[in-house]
Design an enzyme around this catalytic site. Sequence first.
Site, PDB file in Angstrom:
ATOM      1  N   SER A  99     -23.300   5.735 -36.610  1.00  0.00           N
ATOM      2  CA  SER A  99     -22.885   6.657 -35.551  1.00  0.00           C
ATOM      3  C   SER A  99     -21.389   6.933 -35.542  1.00  0.00           C
ATOM      4  O   SER A  99     -20.927   7.745 -34.745  1.00  0.00           O
ATOM      5  CB  SER A  99     -23.296   6.083 -34.179  1.00  0.00           C
ATOM      6  OG  SER A  99     -22.624   4.860 -33.939  1.00  0.00           O
ATOM      7  N   ASP A 136     -23.280  -1.645 -34.064  1.00  0.00           N
ATOM      8  CA  ASP A 136     -21.970  -1.033 -34.282  1.00  0.00           C
ATOM      9  C   ASP A 136     -20.820  -2.024 -34.366  1.00  0.00           C
ATOM     10  O   ASP A 136     -19.687  -1.625 -34.669  1.00  0.00           O
ATOM     11  CB  ASP A 136     -21.659  -0.039 -33.156  1.00  0.00           C
ATOM     12  CG  ASP A 136     -22.642   1.119 -33.107  1.00  0.00           C
ATOM     13  OD1 ASP A 136     -23.345   1.335 -34.112  1.00  0.00           O
ATOM     14  OD2 ASP A 136     -22.721   1.787 -32.061  1.00  0.00           O
ATOM     15  N   GLU A 146       1.366   3.655   2.123  1.00  0.00           N
ATOM     16  CA  GLU A 146       2.150   3.941   3.326  1.00  0.00           C
ATOM     17  C   GLU A 146       3.453   3.146   3.341  1.00  0.00           C
ATOM     18  O   GLU A 146       4.509   3.660   3.747  1.00  0.00           O
ATOM     19  CB  GLU A 146       1.331   3.601   4.586  1.00  0.00           C
ATOM     20  CG  GLU A 146       0.061   4.425   4.731  1.00  0.00           C
ATOM     21  CD  GLU A 146      -1.159   3.739   4.153  1.00  0.00           C
ATOM     22  OE1 GLU A 146      -2.231   3.834   4.772  1.00  0.00           O
ATOM     23  OE2 GLU A 146      -1.041   3.094   3.076  1.00  0.00           O
ATOM     24  N   TRP A 162     -18.086   8.538 -37.157  1.00  0.00           N
ATOM     25  CA  TRP A 162     -17.789   8.964 -35.801  1.00  0.00           C
ATOM     26  C   TRP A 162     -18.476  10.306 -35.570  1.00  0.00           C
ATOM     27  O   TRP A 162     -18.329  11.216 -36.383  1.00  0.00           O
ATOM     28  CB  TRP A 162     -16.280   9.112 -35.603  1.00  0.00           C
ATOM     29  CG  TRP A 162     -15.549   7.821 -35.723  1.00  0.00           C
ATOM     30  CD1 TRP A 162     -14.863   7.342 -36.775  1.00  0.00           C
ATOM     31  CD2 TRP A 162     -15.406   6.834 -34.686  1.00  0.00           C
ATOM     32  NE1 TRP A 162     -14.303   6.129 -36.503  1.00  0.00           N
ATOM     33  CE2 TRP A 162     -14.609   5.798 -35.214  1.00  0.00           C
ATOM     34  CE3 TRP A 162     -15.845   6.722 -33.378  1.00  0.00           C
ATOM     35  CZ2 TRP A 162     -14.272   4.669 -34.473  1.00  0.00           C
ATOM     36  CZ3 TRP A 162     -15.506   5.604 -32.648  1.00  0.00           C
ATOM     37  CH2 TRP A 162     -14.727   4.593 -33.199  1.00  0.00           C
ATOM     38  N   ARG A 203     -12.733   4.196 -19.992  1.00  0.00           N
ATOM     39  CA  ARG A 203     -12.786   2.733 -19.970  1.00  0.00           C
ATOM     40  C   ARG A 203     -11.685   2.172 -19.079  1.00  0.00           C
ATOM     41  O   ARG A 203     -11.921   1.250 -18.284  1.00  0.00           O
ATOM     42  CB  ARG A 203     -12.620   2.167 -21.386  1.00  0.00           C
ATOM     43  CG  ARG A 203     -13.799   2.376 -22.300  1.00  0.00           C
ATOM     44  CD  ARG A 203     -13.537   1.728 -23.664  1.00  0.00           C
ATOM     45  NE  ARG A 203     -14.587   2.049 -24.630  1.00  0.00           N
ATOM     46  CZ  ARG A 203     -14.588   1.675 -25.892  1.00  0.00           C
ATOM     47  NH1 ARG A 203     -13.574   0.957 -26.368  1.00  0.00           N
ATOM     48  NH2 ARG A 203     -15.576   2.023 -26.708  1.00  0.00           N
ATOM     49  N   ARG A 263      -7.701   0.442 -25.809  1.00  0.00           N
ATOM     50  CA  ARG A 263      -6.639   0.439 -26.809  1.00  0.00           C
ATOM     51  C   ARG A 263      -5.467   1.282 -26.295  1.00  0.00           C
ATOM     52  O   ARG A 263      -5.573   2.513 -26.200  1.00  0.00           O
ATOM     53  CB  ARG A 263      -7.170   0.984 -28.136  1.00  0.00           C
ATOM     54  CG  ARG A 263      -8.297   0.115 -28.717  1.00  0.00           C
ATOM     55  CD  ARG A 263      -8.747   0.567 -30.079  1.00  0.00           C
ATOM     56  NE  ARG A 263      -9.544   1.796 -30.041  1.00  0.00           N
ATOM     57  CZ  ARG A 263     -10.865   1.826 -29.863  1.00  0.00           C
ATOM     58  NH1 ARG A 263     -11.533   0.703 -29.656  1.00  0.00           N
ATOM     59  NH2 ARG A 263     -11.513   2.972 -29.862  1.00  0.00           N
ATOM     60  N   HIS A 287       0.830  -1.196   0.000  1.00  0.00           N
ATOM     61  CA  HIS A 287       0.000   0.000   0.000  1.00  0.00           C
ATOM     62  C   HIS A 287       0.870   1.254   0.000  1.00  0.00           C
ATOM     63  O   HIS A 287       2.096   1.188   0.159  1.00  0.00           O
ATOM     64  CB  HIS A 287      -0.926  -0.013   1.216  1.00  0.00           C
ATOM     65  CG  HIS A 287      -2.006  -1.056   1.126  1.00  0.00           C
ATOM     66  ND1 HIS A 287      -3.001  -1.189   2.062  1.00  0.00           N
ATOM     67  CD2 HIS A 287      -2.246  -2.013   0.183  1.00  0.00           C
ATOM     68  CE1 HIS A 287      -3.799  -2.180   1.712  1.00  0.00           C
ATOM     69  NE2 HIS A 287      -3.357  -2.701   0.582  1.00  0.00           N
TER      70      HIS A 287
END
Length: 364
Positions: A162, A194, A46, A164, A178, A201, A44
């Site tokens: 859609s 889509d 600390e 881009w 993401r 990526r 952790h």
Amino acid sequence: MARALELARKGLYSTHPNPRVGCVIVRDGRIVGEGWHARAGEPHAEVHALRQAGDKAAGATAYVTLEPCSHHGRTPPCADALIAARVSRVVVAMQDPNPQVAGRGLLRLMENGIAVHCGVLEGEARSLNAGFIKRMELGLPFVRVKLAMSLDGRTAMASGESQWITGPAARAAVQRLRARASVVLTGADTVLADGARLTVRPDELGLNAELTALAMTRPPVRVLVDGRLRVPLSAPFYQAGAALVATCAAASARDRFLEEGHELLAVPGSKGHVDLRKLLAELAGRGCNEVLVEAGPRLAGAFARAGLVDEYQLFMAAKFLGSSARPLLDWPLARMAEAPALKIVDMRAVGDDWRITAVPVPNA
């Protein structure tokens, strides 16, 4: 504490299911040690800071963004490490909401003669770990809905086209959303229309090499909400790697999905629609802190109508798609009084587009 929070943010993409934590050790007005938590199962914040400080930790002040743990998990208690290092004072941004800690770490420090102060930059600390806090307090993950739209509030042409709406800078920002999420969740309509994969990526993240490498060691779980199992296993979504499929369909299909490396999760629902709150509770039980919803108007609208959205990330492009194009959310409202209120907490240019962060106004 501001420096400790800056360090904690380095773990934005990699600490799941643990919280993001930073630590700074100060002695005689100088920083003698710094650390941050990088991955679950590793030391952790600390511990990293104490190792850097060495003997200089004795008599020093430790600034930590979250209460030091007091229980044995995959690593020993950090409260014990601070006691053993003989620090004289510990300043904490916030108490740990984890019931296994919840004040016990602070108490242990005080019982060993260490001065404790809690509540410094608490708002910033809570914001950094909103998902972890919500999971510990409510048993649900933090839900962030990402939407890309035109100036007239449309998400796709009537045909479903859609790509881009927004430009490269906005798409890179979505990649980072993401990467920080525990789960990226979508619906059957989006995958079918889509060919969505919803992978992270690395070449589009725009992060330095260290953070990119960390992010890719803990990619988010990809969850498909497919109540009737309409998406074939040959779809690009499944070909991109293992996925979790939430469905109301018969469990008889489970073996077929397991053979392809996927998990089929039976979730109660009605008329082929998955109960989203129960799905979120299941994800929280698996250690999920943050869910990023990238879906079409029907599923995104279902999350909104159910009051399950904590934050909207809206990417707005400087173009019109016209009146026949698809709306942002499937959320029919009859009167102005029914319109849900949002608070815009941030708005900034991202390349040629705009990014709006908005949160629902409680009881509006």
